[in-house]
Motif scaffolding. Structure first.
Motif, PDB file in Angstrom:
ATOM      1  N   UNK A   1      11.404  -3.863  -3.952  1.00  0.00           N
ATOM      2  CA  UNK A   1      10.549  -4.948  -4.663  1.00  0.00           C
ATOM      3  C   UNK A   1       9.572  -5.561  -3.605  1.00  0.00           C
ATOM      4  N   UNK A   2       9.357  -4.874  -2.534  1.00  0.00           N
ATOM      5  CA  UNK A   2       8.137  -5.163  -1.392  1.00  0.00           C
ATOM      6  C   UNK A   2       7.038  -4.389  -1.862  1.00  0.00           C
ATOM      7  N   UNK A   3       6.005  -4.629  -2.502  1.00  0.00           N
ATOM      8  CA  UNK A   3       5.061  -3.787  -3.052  1.00  0.00           C
ATOM      9  C   UNK A   3       4.092  -3.159  -1.768  1.00  0.00           C
ATOM     10  N   UNK A   4       3.865  -4.060  -0.894  1.00  0.00           N
ATOM     11  CA  UNK A   4       2.925  -4.195   0.306  1.00  0.00           C
ATOM     12  C   UNK A   4       3.182  -4.740   1.201  1.00  0.00           C
ATOM     13  N   UNK A   5       2.942  -4.439   2.670  1.00  0.00           N
ATOM     14  CA  UNK A   5       2.866  -5.122   3.951  1.00  0.00           C
ATOM     15  C   UNK A   5       1.512  -4.823   4.430  1.00  0.00           C
ATOM     16  N   UNK A   6       0.652  -5.929   4.552  1.00  0.00           N
ATOM     17  CA  UNK A   6      -0.606  -5.392   5.013  1.00  0.00           C
ATOM     18  C   UNK A   6      -0.847  -6.145   6.288  1.00  0.00           C
ATOM     19  N   UNK A   7      -1.381  -5.375   7.259  1.00  0.00           N
ATOM     20  CA  UNK A   7      -1.613  -5.797   8.853  1.00  0.00           C
ATOM     21  C   UNK A   7      -3.064  -5.738   9.015  1.00  0.00           C
ATOM     22  N   UNK A   8      -3.620  -6.886   9.772  1.00  0.00           N
ATOM     23  CA  UNK A   8      -4.898  -7.018  10.178  1.00  0.00           C
ATOM     24  C   UNK A   8      -4.894  -7.432  11.620  1.00  0.00           C
ATOM     25  N   UNK A   9      -5.390  -6.354  12.704  1.00  0.00           N
ATOM     26  CA  UNK A   9      -5.231  -7.053  13.971  1.00  0.00           C
ATOM     27  C   UNK A   9      -6.692  -7.180  14.680  1.00  0.00           C
ATOM     28  N   UNK A  10      -7.050  -8.245  14.901  1.00  0.00           N
ATOM     29  CA  UNK A  10      -8.326  -8.428  15.702  1.00  0.00           C
ATOM     30  C   UNK A  10      -9.336  -8.116  14.722  1.00  0.00           C
ATOM     31  N   UNK A  11      -9.113  -8.544  13.455  1.00  0.00           N
ATOM     32  CA  UNK A  11     -10.196  -8.362  12.304  1.00  0.00           C
ATOM     33  C   UNK A  11     -10.396  -6.851  11.674  1.00  0.00           C
ATOM     34  N   UNK A  12      -9.366  -6.180  12.331  1.00  0.00           N
ATOM     35  CA  UNK A  12      -9.329  -4.408  11.920  1.00  0.00           C
ATOM     36  C   UNK A  12      -8.296  -4.234  10.782  1.00  0.00           C
ATOM     37  N   UNK A  13      -8.325  -3.963   9.641  1.00  0.00           N
ATOM     38  CA  UNK A  13      -7.447  -3.693   8.663  1.00  0.00           C
ATOM     39  C   UNK A  13      -6.743  -2.349   9.302  1.00  0.00           C
ATOM     40  N   UNK A  14      -5.099  -2.558   8.950  1.00  0.00           N
ATOM     41  CA  UNK A  14      -4.346  -1.202   9.431  1.00  0.00           C
ATOM     42  C   UNK A  14      -4.084  -0.534   8.087  1.00  0.00           C
ATOM     43  N   UNK A  15      -4.359   0.825   8.284  1.00  0.00           N
ATOM     44  CA  UNK A  15      -4.112   1.752   7.163  1.00  0.00           C
ATOM     45  C   UNK A  15      -2.442   1.709   6.610  1.00  0.00           C
ATOM     46  N   UNK A  16      -2.159   1.447   5.316  1.00  0.00           N
ATOM     47  CA  UNK A  16      -0.735   1.744   5.085  1.00  0.00           C
ATOM     48  C   UNK A  16       0.245   2.503   5.487  1.00  0.00           C
ATOM     49  N   UNK A  17      -0.565   3.832   5.728  1.00  0.00           N
ATOM     50  CA  UNK A  17       0.281   4.823   6.012  1.00  0.00           C
ATOM     51  C   UNK A  17       0.567   4.767   7.797  1.00  0.00           C
ATOM     52  N   UNK A  18       0.058   3.903   8.347  1.00  0.00           N
ATOM     53  CA  UNK A  18       0.347   3.569   9.650  1.00  0.00           C
ATOM     54  C   UNK A  18       1.527   2.317  10.003  1.00  0.00           C
ATOM     55  N   UNK A  19       2.057   1.968   8.992  1.00  0.00           N
ATOM     56  CA  UNK A  19       2.864   0.812   9.126  1.00  0.00           C
ATOM     57  C   UNK A  19       4.515   1.231   8.875  1.00  0.00           C
ATOM     58  N   UNK A  20       5.086   0.739   9.579  1.00  0.00           N
ATOM     59  CA  UNK A  20       6.625   1.157   9.443  1.00  0.00           C
ATOM     60  C   UNK A  20       7.161  -0.228   9.463  1.00  0.00           C
ATOM     61  N   UNK A  21       8.472  -0.184   8.752  1.00  0.00           N
ATOM     62  CA  UNK A  21       9.291  -1.226   8.423  1.00  0.00           C
ATOM     63  C   UNK A  21      10.713  -1.019   8.980  1.00  0.00           C
ATOM     64  N   UNK A  22      11.256  -1.771   9.750  1.00  0.00           N
ATOM     65  CA  UNK A  22      12.684  -1.581  10.053  1.00  0.00           C
ATOM     66  C   UNK A  22      13.400  -2.830  10.100  1.00  0.00           C
ATOM     67  N   UNK A  23      14.668  -2.739   9.762  1.00  0.00           N
ATOM     68  CA  UNK A  23      15.701  -3.840   9.526  1.00  0.00           C
ATOM     69  C   UNK A  23      17.220  -3.238   9.469  1.00  0.00           C
ATOM     70  N   UNK A  24      17.968  -4.051  10.320  1.00  0.00           N
ATOM     71  CA  UNK A  24      19.603  -3.643  10.425  1.00  0.00           C
ATOM     72  C   UNK A  24      19.411  -2.174  11.037  1.00  0.00           C
ATOM     73  N   UNK A  25      18.654  -1.731  11.916  1.00  0.00           N
ATOM     74  CA  UNK A  25      18.642  -0.289  12.589  1.00  0.00           C
ATOM     75  C   UNK A  25      18.045   0.715  11.799  1.00  0.00           C
ATOM     76  N   UNK A  26      17.331   0.615  10.577  1.00  0.00           N
ATOM     77  CA  UNK A  26      16.754   1.597   9.932  1.00  0.00           C
ATOM     78  C   UNK A  26      15.495   1.383   9.733  1.00  0.00           C
ATOM     79  N   UNK A  27      14.621   2.374   9.442  1.00  0.00           N
ATOM     80  CA  UNK A  27      13.257   2.344   9.286  1.00  0.00           C
ATOM     81  C   UNK A  27      12.785   3.131   8.166  1.00  0.00           C
TER      82      UNK A  27
END
Length: 130
Positions: A40-66
């Motif tokens: 149900x998490x459709x997207x996690x967007x990250x912008x660092x110092x004004x520069x958007x991060x590509x969706x393909x470069x984002x990883x999500x980890x919780x309880x030891x799984x990524x």
């Protein structure tokens, strides 16, 4: 919603694998009070110092799984609970330079009883020590 608590003050830093910096990571919380399944998490967007991060470069980890964000779309067994800190990692050669960085996070989640898909946002300035 608890938007202003999405980005945690702790856990910000570069990621080192096999002696080489491969990106940076930070801890994030879900702003929805009930928790949700990862699909149900459709997207996690990250912008660092004004520069958007590509969706393909984002990883999500919780309880030891990524997961990649695409993998999360079909993850029906795992949840992200309210208050639980998850690691969001951005793959980025050489990571981030030491010093202050402006981090912006957006989370778009699907909630069954809402007729719209909410996107929540938080922005914080965090420091990578020298």
């Amino acid at each position: 919603m608890f938007d202003k608590y999405m980005i945690c003050e702790d856990g910000f830093g570069n990621v080192v694998e096999d002696g080489q910096v491969v990106g940076f990571t930070f801890l994030a919380r879900l702003p929805y009070y009930r928790g949700i399944g990862l699909s149900m998490v459709e997207d996690i967007g990250v912008i660092i110092d004004g520069e958007p991060v590509s969706r393909q470069d984002v990883r999500f980890s919780v309880r030891g799984r990524t997961w990649t964000l695409d993998e999360m779309e079909t993850e029906y067994a795992e949840r992200w609970n309210f208050g639980e800190k998850a690691a969001v990692t951005v793959l980025r050669p050489d990571g981030l330079a030491p010093g202050r960085h402006r981090l912006q996070l957006s989370e778009r989640i699907r909630v069954s009883y809402l007729p719209f898909v909410p996107t929540t946002r938080d922005t914080k300035e965090l420091v990578i020590p020298a």
